[in-house]
Enzyme design. Structure first.
Site, PDB file in Angstrom:
ATOM      1  N   HIS A 193      30.497  69.945  38.497  1.00 47.77           N
ATOM      2  CA  HIS A 193      29.259  69.634  37.738  1.00 47.77           C
ATOM      3  C   HIS A 193      29.347  68.799  36.632  1.00 47.77           C
ATOM      4  O   HIS A 193      28.595  68.288  36.064  1.00 47.77           O
ATOM      5  CB  HIS A 193      28.572  70.865  37.728  1.00 47.77           C
ATOM      6  CG  HIS A 193      27.803  71.404  39.036  1.00 47.77           C
ATOM      7  ND1 HIS A 193      28.626  72.345  39.644  1.00 47.77           N
ATOM      8  CD2 HIS A 193      26.919  70.976  39.492  1.00 47.77           C
ATOM      9  CE1 HIS A 193      27.633  72.419  40.897  1.00 47.77           C
ATOM     10  NE2 HIS A 193      26.621  71.478  40.678  1.00 47.77           N
ATOM     11  N   GLU A 439      23.984  73.891  52.339  1.00 49.54           N
ATOM     12  CA  GLU A 439      25.201  73.652  51.759  1.00 49.54           C
ATOM     13  C   GLU A 439      26.103  74.575  52.286  1.00 49.54           C
ATOM     14  O   GLU A 439      27.398  74.734  51.586  1.00 49.54           O
ATOM     15  CB  GLU A 439      25.078  74.050  50.112  1.00 49.54           C
ATOM     16  CG  GLU A 439      23.786  73.267  49.572  1.00 49.54           C
ATOM     17  CD  GLU A 439      23.686  73.249  48.137  1.00 49.54           C
ATOM     18  OE1 GLU A 439      24.376  72.424  47.355  1.00 49.54           O
ATOM     19  OE2 GLU A 439      23.125  74.072  47.346  1.00 49.54           O
ATOM     20  N   ASP A 463      28.732  70.916  48.165  1.00 47.59           N
ATOM     21  CA  ASP A 463      28.952  72.321  48.288  1.00 47.59           C
ATOM     22  C   ASP A 463      29.336  72.646  49.641  1.00 47.59           C
ATOM     23  O   ASP A 463      30.430  73.462  50.053  1.00 47.59           O
ATOM     24  CB  ASP A 463      27.923  73.097  47.928  1.00 47.59           C
ATOM     25  CG  ASP A 463      27.999  73.518  46.198  1.00 47.59           C
ATOM     26  OD1 ASP A 463      29.262  73.815  46.095  1.00 47.59           O
ATOM     27  OD2 ASP A 463      27.090  73.362  45.629  1.00 47.59           O
ATOM     28  N   CYS A 510      21.824  64.888  49.992  1.00 50.33           N
ATOM     29  CA  CYS A 510      21.723  64.604  48.438  1.00 50.33           C
ATOM     30  C   CYS A 510      22.928  64.808  47.725  1.00 50.33           C
ATOM     31  O   CYS A 510      23.027  64.759  46.802  1.00 50.33           O
ATOM     32  CB  CYS A 510      20.510  65.448  47.849  1.00 50.33           C
ATOM     33  SG  CYS A 510      20.994  67.204  47.845  1.00 50.33           S
TER      34      CYS A 510
HETATM   35  C1  PEP Z   1      25.635  69.350  46.523  1.00 50.35           C
HETATM   36  O1  PEP Z   1      26.278  70.593  46.576  1.00 50.35           O
HETATM   37  O2  PEP Z   1      26.171  68.551  47.409  1.00 50.35           O
HETATM   38  C2  PEP Z   1      24.595  69.374  45.665  1.00 50.35           C
HETATM   39  C3  PEP Z   1      23.799  68.269  45.630  1.00 50.35           C
HETATM   40  O3  PEP Z   1      24.147  70.272  44.492  1.00 50.35           O
HETATM   41  P1  PEP Z   1      25.215  70.418  43.582  1.00 50.35           P
HETATM   42  O4  PEP Z   1      26.157  69.360  43.349  1.00 50.35           O
HETATM   43  O5  PEP Z   1      24.274  70.495  42.332  1.00 50.35           O
HETATM   44  O6  PEP Z   1      25.792  71.882  43.571  1.00 50.35           O
HETATM   45 MG    MG Z   2      25.309  72.256  45.578  1.00 48.12          MG
END
Ligand code: PEP
Ligand code: MG
Length: 590
Positions: A193, A439, A463, A510
């Site tokens: 993140h 996820e 994830d 995404c």
């Molecule tokens: C993911 O896990 O791919 C996602 C889009 O959520 P984040 O990256 O915020 O965990």
């Molecule tokens: Mg995620």
């Protein structure tokens, strides 16, 4: 004497080429500051406490004097903190705690302030509640003064290249706002993140250069090429000149791509893939528009309050933030993900960050369902904003759903909010969709069931990769094992796409996987018609898609799905689409 042209190789995780001076973030290790004392030490501890009070007061005075006269508000806050430091009752209680409980000054401050916090919390008054964070700031300042440590990272000057061992997402937000030009971080995976935040600020970043914080010093000139992962410290004049040429070429390439970014991503055989943007802050909507986004596929809402966790309960904050998003966007739909905290995303003041296994702990929807009041404040805020402005389509999705029960409980909270708002006399627009983020492998395996209750699916491949392969997405030591194109993951995605298609609900991806040209091709080859990614990548992927034939991609994907390794799959795609893949990436010859 510094060695000229010292080369380092790392992984470029956010592209870009920059030249700048290093700003090395130094920090001291946290140690447990609590200890028991014997009666002979009591007066020493009281003296330490009094010195820390004086130092704290003087520091605040100094900061206050630095703030210009037109910034009355911060000055006001600092005065309130000074008053707390001078509060006789507080001083008396800390001193009594040292004397009677025989604990050191740090512990006595913590104990006293905990009591005050409980007292403040019991009063149902907004003003008193606000004072809790003031208490925390004051106690931190005092404890820092006692230990002689600095818990806060220093702010880099604009244009600096920040060099750090590691940074939390919250810290990245703090420094990202200073318009720095690049980052070199020793630890941190491609989809951590921290990196996702840095992407939002479009900061060219390299990770994985060991001991770089000791190799370079603040003020050293650095050439950072995050396209190739190369860093050069203390370059000579010729090298700087060479990098300037590279920078100009890269800029020209990007500008050329940007010019075509408004055009749709239509394949040579006339199929259109919709490309949306992932954003972490509302003001990124501008970047989404200028990079040709056709919707917002993921708005990560948690960063709105990560540095002020108490704000999460403030419905007005969610209302204002969503309204701003809706008012500034002409692209549709807007997909808002409810807050996803925990894992590697902790508020600076979190009380829940010391779980043994945060990635497997109280994270995402699990945390939201435990803290339903926060989830309700957020959903009510979002819905009230949408009631006011519903010119674009709204989609709300829940992160890290692992079971039917979880999704249904989250939906229950949503319906509770809807019913309350109806009772309060609001009309609710009827074009809101509620979706599931896929996820977890468990979610893929029950995607047929989830599809019966979801209006749409969005695959969070970051994830999904982490939890399917058991590879920590933040750990650069195993980053070579983090393979989003692992055949096992492709099978899970394929299964999920099939469930969505059977139930006739839209599905998108995404996660950051879609920013990689090969992965983007495989995803559309498997039937994904909607991809969402950070704005900067949109023009690249659109260009890629315009250069291929979907029918051929589907045929090669079918072969790929029979292969045993990610490496084999990648080679197969390079062999068949080398030119289109290369054209979507920056190349330069020197
Ligand atoms: C993911 O896990 O791919 C996602 C889009 O959520 P984040 O990256 O915020 O965990
Ligand atoms: Mg995620």
């Amino acid at each position: 004497m510094k060695i000229k042209n010292q080369y380092y190789q790392g992984n470029g995780v956010i592209p870009g080429i920059v030249i700048g001076r290093a700003f090395v973030i130094e920090r001291e290790k946290d140690t447990d500051t609590h200890s028991h004392i014997v009666s002979q030490q009591v007066e020493i501890e009281i003296d330490r406490f009094k010195n820390a009070l004086k130092k704290g007061f003087d520091e605040l005075e100094m900061i206050k004097n630095k703030i210009s006269a037109d910034h009355k508000d911060p000055g006001h806050i600092l005065e309130a903190h000074q008053m707390m430091i001078q509060d006789e009752e507080l001083q008396k209680q800390v001193i009594e705690t040292i004397r009677h409980e025989l604990v050191n000054a740090e512990w006595a401050i913590n104990k006293t302030l905990e009591k005050w916090k409980t007292l403040f919390l019991s009063v149902d008054d907004e003003y008193m509640q606000e004072r809790i964070s003031d208490l925390k700031f004051v106690s931190r300042r005092l404890i820092r003064n006692l230990s002689g440590k600095n818990n806060y990272i220093a702010q880099p000057p604009p244009d600096a290249i920040v060099v750090a061992k590691e940074l939390s997402p919250a810290e990245t937000i703090q420094i990202g706002k200073n318009a720095i030009s690049g980052m070199v971080i020793e630890k941190g995976g491609k989809t951590s993140h921290t990196i996702i935040i840095a992407k939002a600020f479009e900061i060219p970043t390299i990770v994985g250069i060991k001991n770089i914080t000791t190799e370079v010093g603040t003020g050293d000139l650095l050439l950072l090429d995050a396209n190739s992962g190369q860093l050069i410290a203390n370059p000579d004049v010729e090298m700087v000149q060479k990098y300037r040429t590279r920078m100009h070429k890269a800029l020209a390439f990007e500008q050329n791509l940007l010019k075509q970014s408004a055009k749709p991503a239509k394949t040579k055989d006339d199929y259109t893939i919709k490309i949306s943007a992932n954003i972490d802050f509302v003001n990124e909507i501008e970047a989404a528009n200028s990079h040709g986004a056709e919707g917002i596929g993921l708005y990560r809402t948690e960063f709105l309050f990560i540095n002020n966790f108490r704000d999460a309960l403030d419905e007005k904050l969610h209302f204002k933030d969503t309204l701003k998003l809706l008012e500034s966007s002409s692209i549709s739909p807007i997909t808002i993900r409810t807050f996803d905290l925990g894992g590697d995303k902790f508020p600076l003041e979190a009380d829940f960050s010391n779980e043994p296994n945060p990635a497997l702990g109280l994270r995402s929807i699990r945390l939201a369902l435990k803290e339903r009041t926060i989830l309700k404040s957020q959903l009510r805020g979002i819905l009230r904003a949408y009631i006011k402005n519903h010119s674009v389509e709204l989609r709300i999705m829940f992160p890290l759903v692992g079971s039917m029960e979880e999704f249904l409980s989250a939906k229950e909270v949503y319906w509770e909010c809807i019913n309350e708002l109806l009772q309060e006399g609001h009309d609710i627009p009827d074009n809101i969709s509620i979706g599931t983020m896929i996820e977890l492998p468990s979610a893929c395996m029950i995607s047929d069931h989830l599809a019966t209750k979801s209006d749409f699916f969005s695959i969070g491949s970051n994830d999904l990769t982490q939890y399917s392969l058991g590879i920590d997405r933040n750990n650069d030591m195993i980053s070579d094992l983090y393979q989003p194109l692992h055949p096992g993951i492709l099978r899970l995605i394929k299964r999920t796409i099939k469930s969505a298609k059977n139930a006739k609900i839209p599905i998108s991806v995404c996660g950051d996987t879609a920013t990689d040209p090969i992965a983007a091709l495989i995803l559309i080859g498997m039937g994904i018609e909607n991809l969402s990614m950070p704005p900067a990548y949109i023009p690249h992927i659109k260009k890629l898609i315009r250069n291929i034939e979907l029918r051929k991609v589907e045929k090669i994907t079918e072969q790929a799905l029979e292969m045993q390794t990610a490496k084999g799959i990648i080679q197969l795609f390079i062999k068949n689409f080398e030119e289109a893949i290369d054209d979507s990436r920056l190349k330069y010859s020197e």
